[in-house]
Design an enzyme around this catalytic site. Structure first.
Site, PDB file in Angstrom:
ATOM      1  N   MET A 197       0.854  -1.199   0.000  1.00 18.31           N
ATOM      2  CA  MET A 197       0.000   0.000   0.000  1.00 18.31           C
ATOM      3  C   MET A 197       0.887   1.245   0.000  1.00 18.31           C
ATOM      4  O   MET A 197       0.425   2.349   0.285  1.00 18.31           O
ATOM      5  CB  MET A 197      -0.941  -0.010   1.204  1.00 18.31           C
ATOM      6  CG  MET A 197      -1.900  -1.210   1.153  1.00 18.31           C
ATOM      7  SD  MET A 197      -3.430  -0.970   2.040  1.00 18.31           S
ATOM      8  CE  MET A 197      -2.839  -0.701   3.692  1.00 18.31           C
ATOM      9  N   GLY A 198       2.173   1.064  -0.315  1.00 20.39           N
ATOM     10  CA  GLY A 198       3.069   2.208  -0.431  1.00 20.39           C
ATOM     11  C   GLY A 198       3.579   2.700   0.908  1.00 20.39           C
ATOM     12  O   GLY A 198       3.455   2.031   1.932  1.00 20.39           O
ATOM     13  N   GLY A 229      10.938  -3.043   5.744  1.00 21.14           N
ATOM     14  CA  GLY A 229      10.230  -4.331   5.675  1.00 21.14           C
ATOM     15  C   GLY A 229       9.795  -4.638   4.243  1.00 21.14           C
ATOM     16  O   GLY A 229       9.964  -5.757   3.752  1.00 21.14           O
ATOM     17  N   HIS A 230       9.240  -3.615   3.564  1.00 18.45           N
ATOM     18  CA  HIS A 230       8.856  -3.811   2.158  1.00 18.45           C
ATOM     19  C   HIS A 230      10.097  -4.083   1.293  1.00 18.45           C
ATOM     20  O   HIS A 230      10.058  -4.941   0.404  1.00 18.45           O
ATOM     21  CB  HIS A 230       8.202  -2.534   1.597  1.00 18.45           C
ATOM     22  CG  HIS A 230       6.889  -2.177   2.209  1.00 18.45           C
ATOM     23  ND1 HIS A 230       6.707  -1.043   2.972  1.00 18.45           N
ATOM     24  CD2 HIS A 230       5.679  -2.798   2.152  1.00 18.45           C
ATOM     25  CE1 HIS A 230       5.440  -0.970   3.355  1.00 18.45           C
ATOM     26  NE2 HIS A 230       4.797  -2.020   2.896  1.00 18.45           N
ATOM     27  N   GLY A 266       4.894 -10.334   4.173  1.00 20.49           N
ATOM     28  CA  GLY A 266       5.654 -10.266   5.421  1.00 20.49           C
ATOM     29  C   GLY A 266       4.994 -11.061   6.540  1.00 20.49           C
ATOM     30  O   GLY A 266       3.771 -11.079   6.671  1.00 20.49           O
ATOM     31  N   GLN A 272      -2.673 -12.367   7.654  1.00 21.77           N
ATOM     32  CA  GLN A 272      -2.854 -12.053   6.225  1.00 21.77           C
ATOM     33  C   GLN A 272      -2.118 -13.081   5.357  1.00 21.77           C
ATOM     34  O   GLN A 272      -2.664 -13.581   4.361  1.00 21.77           O
ATOM     35  CB  GLN A 272      -2.325 -10.641   5.929  1.00 21.77           C
ATOM     36  CG  GLN A 272      -2.233 -10.332   4.446  1.00 21.77           C
ATOM     37  CD  GLN A 272      -1.901  -8.878   4.176  1.00 21.77           C
ATOM     38  OE1 GLN A 272      -2.793  -8.037   4.185  1.00 21.77           O
ATOM     39  NE2 GLN A 272      -0.643  -8.571   3.926  1.00 21.77           N
ATOM     40  N   VAL A 278      10.778  -7.519   9.681  1.00 22.68           N
ATOM     41  CA  VAL A 278      11.955  -6.639   9.829  1.00 22.68           C
ATOM     42  C   VAL A 278      11.646  -5.649  10.948  1.00 22.68           C
ATOM     43  O   VAL A 278      10.550  -5.084  11.013  1.00 22.68           O
ATOM     44  CB  VAL A 278      12.257  -5.879   8.515  1.00 22.68           C
ATOM     45  CG1 VAL A 278      13.451  -4.950   8.695  1.00 22.68           C
ATOM     46  CG2 VAL A 278      12.520  -6.870   7.382  1.00 22.68           C
TER      47      VAL A 278
HETATM   48  O1  PAF Z   1      -0.205  -5.816   3.510  1.00 18.81           O
HETATM   49  C1  PAF Z   1      -0.622  -4.888   2.785  1.00 18.81           C
HETATM   50  O2  PAF Z   1       0.049  -3.868   2.605  1.00 18.81           O
HETATM   51  C2  PAF Z   1      -1.989  -5.014   2.132  1.00 18.81           C
HETATM   52  O3  PAF Z   1      -2.887  -5.681   2.946  1.00 18.81           O
HETATM   53  C3  PAF Z   1      -1.921  -5.660   0.726  1.00 18.81           C
HETATM   54  C4  PAF Z   1      -1.433  -7.099   0.808  1.00 18.81           C
HETATM   55  C5  PAF Z   1      -0.996  -4.854  -0.163  1.00 18.81           C
HETATM   56  C6  PAF Z   1      -3.315  -5.679   0.106  1.00 18.81           C
HETATM   57  O4  PAF Z   1      -3.824  -4.384  -0.039  1.00 18.81           O
END
Ligand code: PAF
Length: 286
Positions: free
Chosen positions: A30-31, A36-37, A147, A153, A176
């Site tokens: 989600m930006g 971590g990303h 993650g 999730q 992370v």
């Molecule tokens: O983990 C996230 O950032 C969101 O839930 C995802 C997987 C991008 C779905 O919108």
């Protein structure tokens, strides 16, 4: 690095990559990227030839009182960070591109979405499963990276991929943390310096549970109580849930005889933070 805003454009890119026989790794986000990303992207880069990420603040996974409008957004910063780890393409659709007028199809994963975050955020996982299904259909990756910080999730996506016979592999990447142990999250920017300090209580709770298990404690009620006592001692913290379930099934468990997921959601001021650890497998939360 390319940035595509429409489904047609990213599909065209993916088609040309596939035609040359290259393997596609996908990181949905989600930006407002953080380390971590970037770690998910590094994993994707190591395992695949081409890395595609999506940046989409998905309205269907936010409740009416949640932070959809104020969720941090900064494409320029995100693009620089993604490029620094070798991302090949960003898919950044508008809400209208993903949910055009007349949209009415949703994906519901049952049972494992009814507890933990699914209980405190009704409809959240329906939104996540729906958008991730759409993104998978658009990008058609070989592998998708999620993650472990969002443990539930990751399990929901794994279940969905298996149940719907989706032909990609889901890879879960370890959490992370900041040097002081706070799990990285885009929402950490909401914290004041005082709240940022108080937020360390999440990791402290996980550590106390880890120590108790290392000392031989197997009673999940007792472990949970230790964590609750630790968190309520922090005046700025308000517990949403502290729960222990068998892992990866997410079934209730009273005595540990295998791995369990200890998951926390705690509000620090108005910011809801989550964290977790898998106990019983020698996992470490630091
Ligand atoms: O983990 C996230 O950032 C969101 O839930 C995802 C997987 C991008 C779905 O919108």
């Amino acid at each position: 690095m390319f940035i595509f805003n429409t489904v047609d454009e990213i599909r065209e890119f993916v088609r040309s990559v596939r035609a040359s026989g290259q393997k596609i790794g996908f990181v949905p986000t989600m930006g407002y990227l953080h380390e971590g990303h970037l770690e998910l992207m590094r994993w994707a880069k190591r395992h695949c030839d081409i890395v595609v990420i999506s940046i989409f603040v998905n309205p269907t996974q936010f409740g009416p009182q949640e932070d959809f409008d104020k969720y941090p957004r900064d494409l320029e910063r995100d693009a620089q960070m993604a490029e620094s780890v070798g991302v090949d393409a960003i898919f950044k659709p508008s809400v209208a591109e993903m949910y055009p007028s007349g949209y009415c199809t949703y994906v519901d994963v049952e049972r494992i979405t009814e507890k933990l975050c699914g209980q405190s955020r009704p409809g959240h996982f329906r939104g996540v499963a729906t958008v991730v299904t759409k993104l998978f259909n658009i990008i058609n990756p070989d592998q998708a990276f999620f993650g472990q910080k969002d443990a539930q999730q990751a399990l929901v996506i794994r279940r969905m991929v298996a149940d719907l016979n989706m032909s990609m592999e889901v890879v879960t990447v370890p959490t992370v943390r900041e040097p002081d142990g706070l799990a990285m999250s885009s929402r950490n920017v909401y914290l004041t310096p005082e709240q940022r300090q108080a937020a360390l209580v999440l990791r402290k709770g996980l550590r106390i549970a880890e120590d108790a298990v290392a000392a031989g404690q197997r009673d999940t009620f007792a472990i949970r109580q230790l964590v609750v006592d630790t968190i309520v001692a922090e005046p700025l913290a308000e517990i949403d849930y502290v729960d222990i379930y068998s892992y990866p099934e997410l079934e209730p468990v009273t005595k540990m005889s295998g791995p369990v997921l200890l998951a926390l959601a705690v509000k620090i001021g108005r910011t809801r933070l989550i964290d977790n650890i898998i106990l019983g497998v020698g996992d470490k939360c630091s």
